[in-house]
Write a protein that holds these residues in place. Structure first.
Motif, PDB file in Angstrom:
ATOM      1  N   MET A   1      -2.233   1.528  -4.117  1.00 20.89           N
ATOM      2  CA  MET A   1      -2.300   1.272  -3.171  1.00 20.89           C
ATOM      3  C   MET A   1      -3.677   0.764  -1.897  1.00 20.89           C
ATOM      4  O   MET A   1      -3.496   0.166  -0.921  1.00 20.89           O
ATOM      5  N   ILE A   2      -4.792   1.811  -2.571  1.00 17.87           N
ATOM      6  CA  ILE A   2      -6.200   1.610  -2.002  1.00 17.87           C
ATOM      7  C   ILE A   2      -6.679   0.169  -1.973  1.00 17.87           C
ATOM      8  O   ILE A   2      -6.701  -0.771  -1.340  1.00 17.87           O
ATOM      9  N   ALA A   3      -6.307  -0.511  -2.748  1.00 18.33           N
ATOM     10  CA  ALA A   3      -6.796  -1.587  -2.928  1.00 18.33           C
ATOM     11  C   ALA A   3      -5.996  -2.882  -2.315  1.00 18.33           C
ATOM     12  O   ALA A   3      -6.701  -3.963  -2.115  1.00 18.33           O
ATOM     13  N   GLY A   4      -4.796  -2.851  -2.212  1.00 22.35           N
ATOM     14  CA  GLY A   4      -3.831  -3.251  -1.769  1.00 22.35           C
ATOM     15  C   GLY A   4      -4.327  -3.650  -0.066  1.00 22.35           C
ATOM     16  O   GLY A   4      -4.124  -4.092   0.854  1.00 22.35           O
ATOM     17  N   PHE A   5      -5.664  -2.547   0.598  1.00 16.39           N
ATOM     18  CA  PHE A   5      -5.772  -2.250   1.190  1.00 16.39           C
ATOM     19  C   PHE A   5      -5.865  -3.295   2.877  1.00 16.39           C
ATOM     20  O   PHE A   5      -5.229  -3.809   4.018  1.00 16.39           O
ATOM     21  N   ILE A   6      -7.432  -3.940   2.351  1.00 18.96           N
ATOM     22  CA  ILE A   6      -7.793  -5.203   2.893  1.00 18.96           C
ATOM     23  C   ILE A   6      -6.779  -6.179   3.058  1.00 18.96           C
ATOM     24  O   ILE A   6      -6.413  -7.134   3.858  1.00 18.96           O
ATOM     25  N   PRO A   7      -5.458  -6.836   1.549  1.00 21.11           N
ATOM     26  CA  PRO A   7      -5.017  -7.221   1.957  1.00 21.11           C
ATOM     27  C   PRO A   7      -3.958  -7.399   2.714  1.00 21.11           C
ATOM     28  O   PRO A   7      -3.365  -7.852   3.666  1.00 21.11           O
ATOM     29  N   ALA A   8      -3.654  -6.176   3.014  1.00 15.89           N
ATOM     30  CA  ALA A   8      -2.749  -5.797   3.861  1.00 15.89           C
ATOM     31  C   ALA A   8      -2.495  -5.426   5.471  1.00 15.89           C
ATOM     32  O   ALA A   8      -2.484  -6.118   6.423  1.00 15.89           O
ATOM     33  N   VAL A   9      -3.758  -5.623   5.537  1.00 17.47           N
ATOM     34  CA  VAL A   9      -4.334  -5.460   7.024  1.00 17.47           C
ATOM     35  C   VAL A   9      -4.270  -7.445   7.810  1.00 17.47           C
ATOM     36  O   VAL A   9      -4.377  -7.673   8.549  1.00 17.47           O
TER      37      VAL A   9
ATOM     38  N   ILE B   1       0.829  -1.022   0.071  1.00 17.36           N
ATOM     39  CA  ILE B   1       0.088   0.164  -0.008  1.00 17.36           C
ATOM     40  C   ILE B   1       0.799   1.915   0.437  1.00 17.36           C
ATOM     41  O   ILE B   1       0.256   2.222   0.446  1.00 17.36           O
ATOM     42  N   SER B   2       1.993   1.583  -0.353  1.00 13.32           N
ATOM     43  CA  SER B   2       2.543   2.256  -0.836  1.00 13.32           C
ATOM     44  C   SER B   2       3.412   2.825  -2.195  1.00 13.32           C
ATOM     45  O   SER B   2       2.980   1.520  -3.125  1.00 13.32           O
ATOM     46  N   PRO B   3       4.238   4.022  -2.333  1.00 13.35           N
ATOM     47  CA  PRO B   3       3.936   4.574  -2.911  1.00 13.35           C
ATOM     48  C   PRO B   3       6.090   3.467  -3.541  1.00 13.35           C
ATOM     49  O   PRO B   3       6.321   5.311  -4.195  1.00 13.35           O
ATOM     50  N   ASN B   4       6.188   2.758  -2.963  1.00 15.16           N
ATOM     51  CA  ASN B   4       7.685   2.087  -3.478  1.00 15.16           C
ATOM     52  C   ASN B   4       7.829   1.781  -4.523  1.00 15.16           C
ATOM     53  O   ASN B   4       6.226   1.752  -5.586  1.00 15.16           O
TER      54      ASN B   4
END
Length: 431
Positions: free
Chosen positions: A178-186, A157-160
């Protein structure tokens, strides 16, 4: 390149040669170029056509290159100013040692999410982890799992560079990925904390000498309020367009700022807020230096992408998947897993997966955003193998032997695997 159809086996052999050379410790850029050249010749191209293949491929990734270079300004500011260090320390301090594992994982997740490279994020939080672990009786295996798992969650979820490559590979905005990766990141953060808690007393403990690495010099940096200015500005600017679309506000949805503008602007505003504007030369020089290796690998991966694009490999892959009766949805996460495992790098894995299989995945009718998230999360599963720099940097940060560090790989794979499963179920089958 439509007038130069290369044989599919040339593309496969070229990719395998590049991966083999990387595993043999050859510089990844040269390995990728040599694989592309060899594959093109094997596939039926003459010397002049081979040059055309390479140039076409490298030109195709220039959009990603300039965005990665732009991200270097924000990364340089966050690392060189001590802002990332401040954010990590404040998270751990405010949550207290009673929630040490969660605090360490969250701290690494946050500073990775704001644009710090994951190896650097682990290096920043490691002294804090060693100090806390020594007082709390936590094993180094559990501590490093907290840092690595939290970093993996923040990385998607980063600007990397890895996120930029995933977005650009499927022609998406950085903020969308970045937004779409938020749930998997949690999900990744949760499984990290659970696994680290289960093994918190297993393995070697932190000695008093190792805990002394957390000294006062490392604690120096700006206040928390000033430290969060740069990432806050970046997030706000990147979210304007998505929020406008969600809220159906025409003025906001039409206001689309590319990461190429947003990340440098955020870094410069952050410098001014911290009273460090006089150090712009130093911070930007540091940022671009840290991005150089990634940019060079991008160019090498572009050469391989040119080889794949000039071949009929995509049609062969689609035909094979249809014959096997396997859902084409799985190609996205599997490509990310395989390429990251081969290169032992999330960024390089995403770059190769999108460049090699991106067109095939798109041709199979899988939505671009779903493809990007599944490739991206897949690249976090087994990306910390010994042939990569991350493995050794993180081992050294926690004073672990190679054998001790190897024992952590299955747990890291569970973290990355959890994020991949969540992303695949959510974007591949539910949404």
């Amino acid at each position: 390149m439509q007038d130069l159809p290369l044989a599919w086996y040339g593309a496969i052999l070229g990719l395998f040669i590049a991966i083999f050379l990387i595993l043999r410790k050859i510089n990844p850029v040269y390995a990728l170029f040599f694989g592309a050249i060899t594959g093109a010749i094997i596939g039926g191209a003459n010397l002049q056509q081979t040059i055309t293949v390479l140039i076409s491929g490298t030109q195709s990734i220039m959009g990603t290159v300039i965005r990665v270079l732009a991200a270097g300004i924000l990364a340089g500011v966050m690392m060189e100013s001590g802002a990332a260090n401040t954010i990590a320390r404040e998270i751990v301090r405010r949550m207290g040692e009673g929630k040490a594992i969660f605090a360490l994982a969250l701290a690494t997740m946050v500073i990775t999410a704001v644009g710090v490279f994951i190896p650097v994020a682990v290096l920043i939080v490691a002294p804090i982890a060693l100090s806390v672990g020594n007082r709390m009786g936590l094993s180094k295996t559990a501590l490093l799992l907290a840092l690595s798992g939290g970093g993996k969650a923040g990385n998607i979820i980063s600007p990397n560079p890895n996120t930029i490559a995933a977005a650009n590979g499927f022609h998406l905005g950085l903020s969308d990925v970045m937004i779409a990766g938020f749930i998997p990141a949690v999900g990744g953060l949760i499984i990290t904390v659970l696994l680290a808690s289960l093994i918190k007393h297993k393995g070697q403990m932190v000695t008093d000498v190792e805990a002394d690495t957390d000294n006062s010099a490392q604690a120096a940096g700006p206040s928390l309020g000033k430290a969060v200015v740069a990432p806050a500005v970046a997030v706000i600017l990147l979210m304007i367009n998505p929020l406008g679309s969600i809220l159906h506000i025409t003025a906001l949805s039409a206001f689309k700022l590319d990461a190429m503008y947003v990340l440098p602007i955020a870094g410069i505003i952050g410098m001014v807020a911290m009273g460090q504007s006089g150090k712009i030369v130093r911070y930007t020089a540091s940022g671009i230096e840290k991005m150089t290796a990634t940019v060079l690998i991008l160019i090498g991966a572009g050469a391989i992408a040119g080889l794949i694009g000039a071949s009929n490999l995509s049609q062969q892959v689609i035909a094979l998947i249809n014959v096997a009766g396997i859902s084409g949805t799985f190609l996205a996460p599997i490509s990310g897993i395989l390429m990251a495992a081969a290169t032992a790098s999330t960024s390089t894995g995403v770059i190769l997966a999108t460049g090699t299989f991106g067109a095939t995945i798109t041709h199979m009718g899988i939505p671009a955003l779903a493809s990007a998230v599944m490739v991206h999360t897949g690249a976090t599963v087994i990306d910390s193998l010994p042939q990569g720099n991350y493995f050794h940097v993180t081992a050294n940060s926690m004073f672990m032997s190679i054998r001790q560090r190897m024992c952590l790989i299955p747990y890291e794979a569970l973290v990355g695997g959890t994020m991949t499963i969540i992303a695949t179920l959510l974007y591949g089958f539910i949404l």
